[in-house]
Design an enzyme around this catalytic site. Structure first.
Site, PDB file in Angstrom:
ATOM      1  N   CYS A  15       0.781  -0.985  -0.059  1.00  0.00           N
ATOM      2  CA  CYS A  15       0.092  -0.071   0.110  1.00  0.00           C
ATOM      3  C   CYS A  15       0.770   1.192  -0.117  1.00  0.00           C
ATOM      4  O   CYS A  15       2.190   1.200   0.153  1.00  0.00           O
ATOM      5  CB  CYS A  15      -0.933   0.043   1.350  1.00  0.00           C
ATOM      6  SG  CYS A  15       0.002   0.219   2.843  1.00  0.00           S
ATOM      7  N   ASP A 509       8.596 -30.999  14.313  1.00  0.00           N
ATOM      8  CA  ASP A 509       7.120 -31.079  14.028  1.00  0.00           C
ATOM      9  C   ASP A 509       6.949 -32.506  14.033  1.00  0.00           C
ATOM     10  O   ASP A 509       7.468 -33.317  13.789  1.00  0.00           O
ATOM     11  CB  ASP A 509       7.016 -30.519  12.586  1.00  0.00           C
ATOM     12  CG  ASP A 509       5.541 -30.415  12.093  1.00  0.00           C
ATOM     13  OD1 ASP A 509       4.619 -29.784  12.756  1.00  0.00           O
ATOM     14  OD2 ASP A 509       5.330 -30.862  10.924  1.00  0.00           O
ATOM     15  N   ASP A 707       8.545 -30.559   7.552  1.00  0.00           N
ATOM     16  CA  ASP A 707       8.248 -31.099   6.279  1.00  0.00           C
ATOM     17  C   ASP A 707       8.711 -30.285   5.077  1.00  0.00           C
ATOM     18  O   ASP A 707       8.643 -30.527   3.793  1.00  0.00           O
ATOM     19  CB  ASP A 707       6.922 -31.828   6.066  1.00  0.00           C
ATOM     20  CG  ASP A 707       5.908 -30.649   6.108  1.00  0.00           C
ATOM     21  OD1 ASP A 707       6.073 -29.417   6.177  1.00  0.00           O
ATOM     22  OD2 ASP A 707       4.644 -31.049   6.245  1.00  0.00           O
TER      23      ASP A 707
END
Length: 820
Positions: A15, A509, A707
């Site tokens: 913006c 994870d 991953d």
């Protein structure tokens, strides 16, 4: 001086406020006259005054404002570098170009990697800058990269010829000098002896040593004196004592100058050979690829060069042949050796629909493979690129060595001058010092003052060695990154080596890292309709989902031959589930939070939810038309080596934590089975990066293992992001390290490799600094014969490179794998 304009490619502006932020940040940089920022083109044009602001300062200002400047990277082959001082000179020359943001010169690989603002630095400018520094730069394209080994071999052959000539003339000098050194007999006369030393030494210096002289003089004339400059001064000073001995009371060291040059050339050749062994990783990777392929064209099988294979063509691969390029099996089945990619010795079964990687070896059956990636897009090409990138980077610990190298040669020249002045100004003190070393057989106290001064100066010039400092880290990094590639560990940056070794916390994870990443439906609980109907509704909503849980639900329904409807208005709600319209009704499949957002209570199924979560299962709630209908439970099994790998990481002193988007109960159950006490559950993808940041603030250096796809923000936030995957499913753009095979044992190997590599780097830096700190003072005191000084100098560089090559003997496999 006229204004200079730089155009920055700015990413992240959305913006007008962003435009103002970027403009204000750039205007605050010293040397900037005016700035124009265009939101539509994402360009920031900067006009610089007489005092040009470095591009790096402009980038830093934009980054501090919260945005990024895109840069382009090119690699050049640099000719003429012989020591770390040369590499530093090339770095300064290229780095002085206004639009260059970063430059790294690797002495061991003779490469310069240049980061610059796109479209602002042309090849001619870089080549001119390097030439002005006294060297030559050539763009490193595929052709020059492929012929690099040939050039290296040609250089080594020429070096061998110079060594043969040097020693053919130096050997008689040694034989002739022995009687004079041991018994003072200058056969047949002193005059003939002096002339003989000069005559035999001259061709050694003039022909065999001419490349050394050319390099040393050229560098000095360009204000970048290097190691060859020191050898040039040392051998010339030594040689000139020959003619001077006819007129001054000075010993004849002309023969010694030939010995110094012969040993210098021999040491340089051994060093180059050892560097070649250190850099053989890329050559080995290039050699892995197939040279041709059997392609079916117009129904006929023809053999074509590998570069002629196009995407979509069908290749025929027989037993024992290499798979030419990445592809998908369309006919046949076989066992394929993928050890070149994963480091795993056991072959992998391949059938129709399976992916195969180029350069892997077909073992048993005939395969027909449709090519999906060719050329630079193949897995092998990506691996080669990653290894080259890693070898082109620097380890943070090298920064101090670089600062020393930048001023090393000028300091040595100053010390050599001070040595002569000290001998002439304080002769009695210096003679007392040299007398202390009279127990050494080569230290002579009976020489004239001028001879001792010159001998000491020559020893200082030839014994100082910036080469060892320059080779200390890149050679170890080259060997380490090559070893990593052989084990399926792709290291992208040198910094990752150091940071991985310094890590305090490893965050894992859950799905796809600790677990197989392929969950299966275990339970279907319905509150109203039949279980088949509930499964059918859930699977129909998940048809458009790419999430492993959604794919498992769809797969289970199809296995039961349930007809599925096409969903309308499908929407994946990251970390919470999916929403879709099935047969005109809104279906939600996901977490309690997802249903709660839509005002739907999960209380009717609460008892079943708690029971299944206590079993470590993931529960997906299903609602239809604004009312809960039941749930589908799924379980993802742990990887076989997960518990052992976690235990070994903890034994190595690392704090292991688990992060997951799954619920607390399921996460706790999995963590307990793995021996992990710290968990973060119900974390959305965008929240993982925040969790990593929190661990960094609490513990320091953090490694995140995921991953590599959904975990991109967390991988980028972590000090070391490690993507774990198989085959082509590697996240090379966001991770610092990629583990090709999907085993946690590879993570243990990566940590072991980083520690072993960094240990070699520290050893090399220690010996490089220690050598100079000890040897240079001894040379000043007159304790070092110039010949021994040259041997010691050559030995220091050879030792550093050899020590790096010894890294190959390090065992990095997990201890539980060694136990069998």
């Amino acid at each position: 001086m006229a204004e200079r304009r730089l155009d920055l490619d700015v990413a992240g502006m959305t913006c007008a406020a962003c435009v103002n932020h970027v403009q204000k940040a750039l205007q605050g940089v010293a040397g900037v006259d005016r700035v124009s920022v265009n939101l539509a083109t994402e360009k920031a044009s900067v006009w610089l005054g007489a005092e040009h602001a470095p591009a790096g300062d402009l980038m830093a200002a934009v980054k501090q404002a919260g945005y990024e400047v895109r840069t382009g990277q090119t690699t050049y082959r640099i000719e003429g570098m012989t020591c770390a001082a040369c590499a530093a000179a090339v770095e300064r020359a290229i780095g002085a170009l206004p639009a260059v943001t970063e430059v790294t010169v690797n002495l061991a690989t003779e490469r310069a990697t240049v980061q610059a603002l796109p479209g602002t630095v042309d090849e001619a400018a870089i080549r001119e800058a390097v030439q002005d520094a006294g060297y030559q730069a050539f763009p490193l394209d595929d052709e020059t990269a492929a012929t690099g080994a040939d050039r290296t071999e040609e250089r080594l052959r020429l070096a061998r010829r110079r060594i043969v000539v040097a020693w053919a003339l130096t050997a008689p000098i040694v034989a002739w000098m022995i009687p004079e050194m041991l018994w003072g007999i200058a056969w047949p006369t002193m005059t003939v002896f002096r002339l003989g030393m000069i005559v035999l030494a001259l061709p050694v210096l003039a022909w065999a040593g001419r490349q050394t002289y050319r390099s040393g003089v050229t560098a000095a004339l360009h204000g970048n004196a290097n190691m060859d400059s020191l050898i040039t001064l040392g051998t010339l000073a030594s040689f000139l004592t020959g003619p001077a001995s006819f007129f001054l009371p000075i010993a004849n060291y002309a023969g010694v100058s030939a010995m110094i040059m012969a040993f210098h050339l021999t040491g340089r050749h051994i060093e180059e050979t050892a560097k070649g062994r250190a850099s053989q990783a890329i050559r080995k990777l290039v050699e892995l690829g197939a040279k041709s392929a059997h392609v079916v064209r117009d129904g006929v099988e023809v053999e074509v060069p590998l570069e002629d294979v196009s995407v979509g063509e069908v290749m025929v691969v027989r037993p024992g042949e290499k798979v030419p390029t990445d592809g998908e099996v369309v006919a046949g089945e076989s066992a394929v050796d993928e050890s070149m990619a994963t480091g795993e010795p056991l072959p992998v079964h391949k059938g129709v629909g399976d992916t195969v990687l180029g350069a892997t070896v077909n073992q048993t059956g005939l395969l027909r493979i449709r090519s999906t990636r060719v050329g630079k897009d193949t897995f092998l090409a990506q691996v080669i690129r990653l290894v080259e990138e890693a070898q082109a980077t620097k380890v943070p610990v090298q920064a101090f060595a670089d600062r020393v190298t930048a001023v090393f040669v000028p300091i040595v020249l100053a010390l050599a001058l001070l040595t002569v002045l000290a001998w002439l100004a304080f002769p009695q003190t210096m003679r007392e010092l040299v007398a202390l070393g009279s127990f050494l057989p080569w230290v002579r106290t009976d020489l004239s003052l001028l001879t001792l001064a010159i001998v000491s100066m020559v020893a200082v010039l030839v014994i100082a060695c910036p080469c060892a400092l320059g080779l200390a880290t890149p050679t170890a990094l080259m060997v380490g990154s090559g070893m990593g590639a052989e084990h399926g560990i792709l290291i992208r940056t040198g910094a990752a080596i150091q940071l991985l070794r310094e890590a305090a916390v490893v965050i894992l994870d859950k799905t796809g890292t600790l677990t197989q990443g392929a969950p299966q439906v275990t339970d279907v609980f319905s509150l109203s309709a039949s279980r088949e109907r509930l499964l059918q509704i859930a699977a129909s909503a998940e048809v458009g989902s790419e999430h492993p849980l959604g794919a498992a639900i769809v797969s289970h329904a199809r296995q039961r031959s349930l007809p599925l409807d096409d969903p309308q208005g499908f929407e994946a709600l990251g970390g919470r589930g999916v929403a879709a319209v099935v047969n005109g009704q809104v279906v939600l499949v996901g977490t309690r939070e997802l249903l709660a957002e839509h005002g739907i209570s999960a209380r009717p199924a609460e008892a079943a939810i708690q029971e299944l979560e206590q079993q470590g299962k993931t529960v997906a709630l299903v609602s239809l038309g604004g009312k809960i209908q039941g749930l589908v439970a799924l379980a993802d099994t742990l990887k076989p080596e997960a518990a052992s790998a976690v235990a070994e990481l903890q034994q190595m002193g690392l704090h292991v934590a688990m992060i997951t988007g799954d619920n607390e109960r399921t996460a706790r159950t999995v963590a307990e089975r793995l021996g992990i006490s710290v968990i973060a559950a119900s974390i959305l993808p965008e929240g993982k990066a925040k969790a990593v940041r929190r661990y960094q603030q609490e513990h320091g250096t953090v490694v995140f293992v995921g991953d590599g796809i959904n975990d991109a923000p967390a991988l980028a936030q972590a000090d070391v992001g490690i993507a774990i995957g198989t085959g082509t499913d590697i996240a090379i753009e966001t991770s610092d390290v990629t583990l090709v095979r999907g085993e946690l044992g590879a993570l243990v190997e990566a940590v072991n490799l980083s520690r072993a590599t960094f240990r070699k780097i520290r050893q090399n830096l220690f010996w490089a600094f220690f050598y100079n700190l000890i040897m240079v003072p001894l040379a000043i005191m007159g304790w070092m014969h110039p010949l021994l000084a040259e041997i010691a100098m050559a030995t220091s560089s050879i030792t550093v490179v050899t020590n790096a090559n010894l890294l190959r003997r390090t065992e990095i496999s997990p201890s539980y794998a060694k136990r069998g």
